[in-house]
Motif scaffolding. Structure first.
Motif, mmCIF file in Angstrom:
data_model
loop_
_atom_site.group_PDB
_atom_site.id
_atom_site.type_symbol
_atom_site.label_atom_id
_atom_site.label_comp_id
_atom_site.label_asym_id
_atom_site.label_seq_id
_atom_site.Cartn_x
_atom_site.Cartn_y
_atom_site.Cartn_z
ATOM 1 N N GLU A 146 10.595 17.900 -12.570
ATOM 2 C CA GLU A 146 12.205 17.840 -12.138
ATOM 3 C C GLU A 146 12.794 16.942 -12.909
ATOM 4 O OE1 GLU A 146 14.695 19.465 -9.642
ATOM 5 O OE2 GLU A 146 12.893 19.872 -9.638
ATOM 6 N N MET A 147 12.446 15.855 -13.227
ATOM 7 C CA MET A 147 13.490 14.875 -13.821
ATOM 8 C C MET A 147 13.795 15.532 -15.330
ATOM 9 S SD MET A 147 14.748 12.075 -13.661
ATOM 10 C CE MET A 147 15.836 11.173 -14.746
ATOM 11 N N MET A 187 23.279 14.710 -6.969
ATOM 12 C CA MET A 187 22.242 15.267 -5.801
ATOM 13 C C MET A 187 20.998 15.324 -6.442
ATOM 14 S SD MET A 187 24.744 17.700 -3.728
ATOM 15 C CE MET A 187 23.527 18.271 -2.570
ATOM 16 N N SER A 188 21.082 15.881 -7.551
ATOM 17 C CA SER A 188 19.970 16.140 -8.405
ATOM 18 C C SER A 188 19.046 14.822 -8.536
ATOM 19 C CB SER A 188 19.837 16.980 -9.674
ATOM 20 O OG SER A 188 20.439 18.356 -9.450
ATOM 21 N N MET A 189 19.581 13.949 -8.963
ATOM 22 C CA MET A 189 19.041 12.615 -9.461
ATOM 23 C C MET A 189 18.679 11.973 -7.959
ATOM 24 S SD MET A 189 19.365 12.008 -12.646
ATOM 25 C CE MET A 189 19.510 10.103 -13.025
ATOM 26 N N GLU A 190 19.330 12.293 -6.926
ATOM 27 C CA GLU A 190 18.836 11.442 -5.631
ATOM 28 C C GLU A 190 17.782 12.282 -5.036
ATOM 29 O OE1 GLU A 190 22.124 11.890 -2.865
ATOM 30 O OE2 GLU A 190 23.399 10.389 -3.920
ATOM 31 N N THR A 191 17.524 13.466 -5.481
ATOM 32 C CA THR A 191 16.194 14.359 -5.023
ATOM 33 C C THR A 191 15.135 13.723 -5.758
ATOM 34 O OG1 THR A 191 17.655 16.252 -4.543
ATOM 35 C CG2 THR A 191 15.242 16.663 -4.889
ATOM 36 N N VAL A 192 15.253 13.558 -7.150
ATOM 37 C CA VAL A 192 14.173 13.344 -7.901
ATOM 38 C C VAL A 192 13.656 11.847 -7.417
ATOM 39 C CG1 VAL A 192 13.307 12.558 -10.155
ATOM 40 C CG2 VAL A 192 14.731 14.681 -9.758
ATOM 41 N N LEU A 193 14.512 10.938 -7.145
ATOM 42 C CA LEU A 193 14.369 9.387 -6.994
ATOM 43 C C LEU A 193 13.648 9.400 -5.611
ATOM 44 C CD1 LEU A 193 14.667 6.466 -7.576
ATOM 45 C CD2 LEU A 193 16.924 6.504 -6.356
ATOM 46 N N ALA A 196 10.233 10.507 -5.982
ATOM 47 C CA ALA A 196 9.269 9.637 -6.745
ATOM 48 C C ALA A 196 9.025 8.227 -5.824
ATOM 49 C CB ALA A 196 10.040 9.168 -7.861
ATOM 50 N N ASP A 197 10.099 8.009 -4.994
ATOM 51 C CA ASP A 197 9.868 6.515 -4.163
ATOM 52 C C ASP A 197 8.934 7.005 -3.045
ATOM 53 O OD1 ASP A 197 11.268 4.897 -5.590
ATOM 54 O OD2 ASP A 197 13.152 5.171 -4.377
ATOM 55 N N SER A 198 9.039 8.074 -2.557
ATOM 56 C CA SER A 198 8.136 8.519 -1.365
ATOM 57 C C SER A 198 6.856 8.855 -1.954
ATOM 58 C CB SER A 198 8.579 9.883 -0.756
ATOM 59 O OG SER A 198 9.874 9.953 -0.206
ATOM 60 N N LEU A 199 6.678 8.925 -3.082
ATOM 61 C CA LEU A 199 5.244 9.211 -3.629
ATOM 62 C C LEU A 199 4.641 7.766 -3.854
ATOM 63 C CD1 LEU A 199 2.918 10.871 -4.614
ATOM 64 C CD2 LEU A 199 4.024 11.035 -6.749
ATOM 65 N N ARG A 200 5.447 6.761 -4.391
ATOM 66 C CA ARG A 200 5.167 5.572 -4.624
ATOM 67 C C ARG A 200 4.447 4.963 -3.200
ATOM 68 N NH1 ARG A 200 8.478 5.189 -9.288
ATOM 69 N NH2 ARG A 200 10.562 5.538 -8.195
ATOM 70 N N VAL A 201 5.478 4.904 -2.274
ATOM 71 C CA VAL A 201 5.011 4.347 -0.636
ATOM 72 C C VAL A 201 3.965 5.215 -0.153
ATOM 73 C CG1 VAL A 201 5.739 4.357 1.628
ATOM 74 C CG2 VAL A 201 7.367 3.849 -0.346
ATOM 75 N N ALA A 202 3.716 6.472 -0.359
ATOM 76 C CA ALA A 202 2.590 7.136 0.180
ATOM 77 C C ALA A 202 1.442 6.759 -0.328
ATOM 78 C CB ALA A 202 3.060 8.713 0.057
ATOM 79 N N THR A 203 1.549 6.654 -1.709
ATOM 80 C CA THR A 203 0.154 6.181 -2.693
ATOM 81 C C THR A 203 -0.421 5.057 -2.113
ATOM 82 O OG1 THR A 203 0.950 7.773 -4.331
ATOM 83 C CG2 THR A 203 -0.776 6.060 -4.763
ATOM 84 N N ALA A 204 0.352 4.066 -1.943
ATOM 85 C CA ALA A 204 -0.041 2.705 -1.558
ATOM 86 C C ALA A 204 -0.592 2.749 -0.493
ATOM 87 C CB ALA A 204 1.108 1.620 -1.845
ATOM 88 N N GLY A 205 0.241 3.503 0.680
ATOM 89 C CA GLY A 205 -0.365 3.635 1.973
ATOM 90 C C GLY A 205 -1.724 4.159 2.114
ATOM 91 N N LYS A 206 -1.878 5.036 1.419
ATOM 92 C CA LYS A 206 -3.437 6.147 1.457
ATOM 93 C C LYS A 206 -4.179 5.357 0.827
ATOM 94 C CE LYS A 206 -0.810 10.382 1.766
ATOM 95 N NZ LYS A 206 -0.496 11.693 1.082
ATOM 96 N N VAL A 207 -3.859 4.427 -0.151
ATOM 97 C CA VAL A 207 -5.092 3.919 -0.557
ATOM 98 C C VAL A 207 -5.537 2.750 0.289
ATOM 99 C CG1 VAL A 207 -5.471 1.996 -2.546
ATOM 100 C CG2 VAL A 207 -4.183 4.125 -3.180
ATOM 101 N N THR A 208 -4.648 2.207 0.902
ATOM 102 C CA THR A 208 -5.174 1.198 1.962
ATOM 103 C C THR A 208 -5.941 1.766 3.067
ATOM 104 O OG1 THR A 208 -2.916 1.255 3.150
ATOM 105 C CG2 THR A 208 -3.069 -0.591 1.280
ATOM 106 N N GLN A 209 -5.644 3.010 3.708
ATOM 107 C CA GLN A 209 -6.097 3.822 4.437
ATOM 108 C C GLN A 209 -7.620 3.924 3.998
ATOM 109 O OE1 GLN A 209 -4.074 7.092 5.217
ATOM 110 N NE2 GLN A 209 -2.071 6.259 6.196
ATOM 111 N N ILE A 210 -7.985 4.054 2.817
ATOM 112 C CA ILE A 210 -9.181 4.516 2.119
ATOM 113 C C ILE A 210 -9.971 3.107 2.104
ATOM 114 C CG2 ILE A 210 -10.726 5.047 0.192
ATOM 115 C CD1 ILE A 210 -8.128 7.201 -0.234
ATOM 116 N N LEU A 211 -9.632 2.058 1.823
ATOM 117 C CA LEU A 211 -10.378 0.811 1.572
ATOM 118 C C LEU A 211 -10.511 0.001 2.622
ATOM 119 C CD1 LEU A 211 -8.066 -0.570 -1.379
ATOM 120 C CD2 LEU A 211 -10.306 0.557 -1.503
#
Length: 241
Positions: A146-147, A187-193, A196-211
């Protein structure tokens, strides 16, 4: 009417003000980040003296601290997403680590693996972590695609190129025209960002859920340490050290 009295000039002034406000927020946020790092390190040294509930509370506080950063970043992006992609509040060294406006989400796995060996995890944990890695890799590929599409549009869209050329000497009638052309890009740049930020937050959260709680403390301590070290080194390079 001259361009200095136009809305474009006011927008530039607002951008400077918002940028300074975010820098002020970030400075305070980093001070609290240092506090959390020290707390995580102290907890690690006496890890067996803490109940799991206490560890979970600390993990929650650290994650909430990260969430606050992304909330404020989102507000800044709504005001001017272009500033967020070219942030003045980070050093050039820090920005060399960035991918679509921040650290790559999959960096979380590399950080985790520096402090938690595979044999320290159960088979179920390893399976869940492998699934998460695959999912994050697919999401990262989607964000990157998308970027790339947005960047290609900037390079090939004649209307955008003409709008950029006009930005130096705008008169009132042209301001509306340029804003209309750039609105789609913004709007396209906001969508991509946001993706990406949602994925960053979700990844850290899901890692801690597994550990486990103890493993979470190790992971968050390592992640916080890395970020603070990169920041410190970036500031040293600016100072010529």
């Amino acid at each position: 009417m001259s361009s200095n009295n136009s809305p474009a000039a006011g927008s530039s002034s607002n951008n400077i003000s918002c940028s300074r406000d975010f820098e002020t927020f970030l400075q305070g946020w980093l001070i609290r980040q240092q506090h959390f790092y020290e707390l995580l390190q102290t907890t690690l040294k006496n890890i067996h003296q803490h109940e799991e509930d206490d560890l979970n509370v600390l993990v929650s506080k650290v994650l909430s601290h990260y969430h606050l950063y992304y909330e404020r970043k989102s507000e800044m992006a709504t005001h001017n997403v272009f500033l967020v992609f070219s942030p003045t509040w980070f050093t050039p060294f820090e920005k060399t680590f960035f991918w679509v406006g921040g650290f790559r989400p999959s960096l979380a796995f590399k950080v985790m693996e520096t402090v938690i060996r595979s044999d320290e995890m159960t088979e179920l944990q390893r399976q869940r972590m492998d699934m998460l890695k695959d999912n994050v890799a697919r999401e990262e590929a989607g964000v990157a695609k998308e970027m790339a599409s947005t960047q290609e549009k900037v390079a090939t869209d004649q209307a955008i190129m003409e709008a950029v050329k006009k930005m130096e000497n705008l008169v009132n009638g042209e301001i509306v025209e340029v804003d209309a052309v750039l609105r789609g890009l913004r709007m396209s740049m906001e969508t991509v960002l946001t993706w990406a930020d949602s994925l960053r937050v979700a990844t850290a959260g899901k890692v801690t859920q597994i550990l486990t709680p103890v493993q979470c403390i190790k992971f968050l301590a390592a992640a916080t340490k890395l970020q603070l070290r990169i920041r410190a080194r970036g500031m040293q390079l600016i100072g010529g050290n």
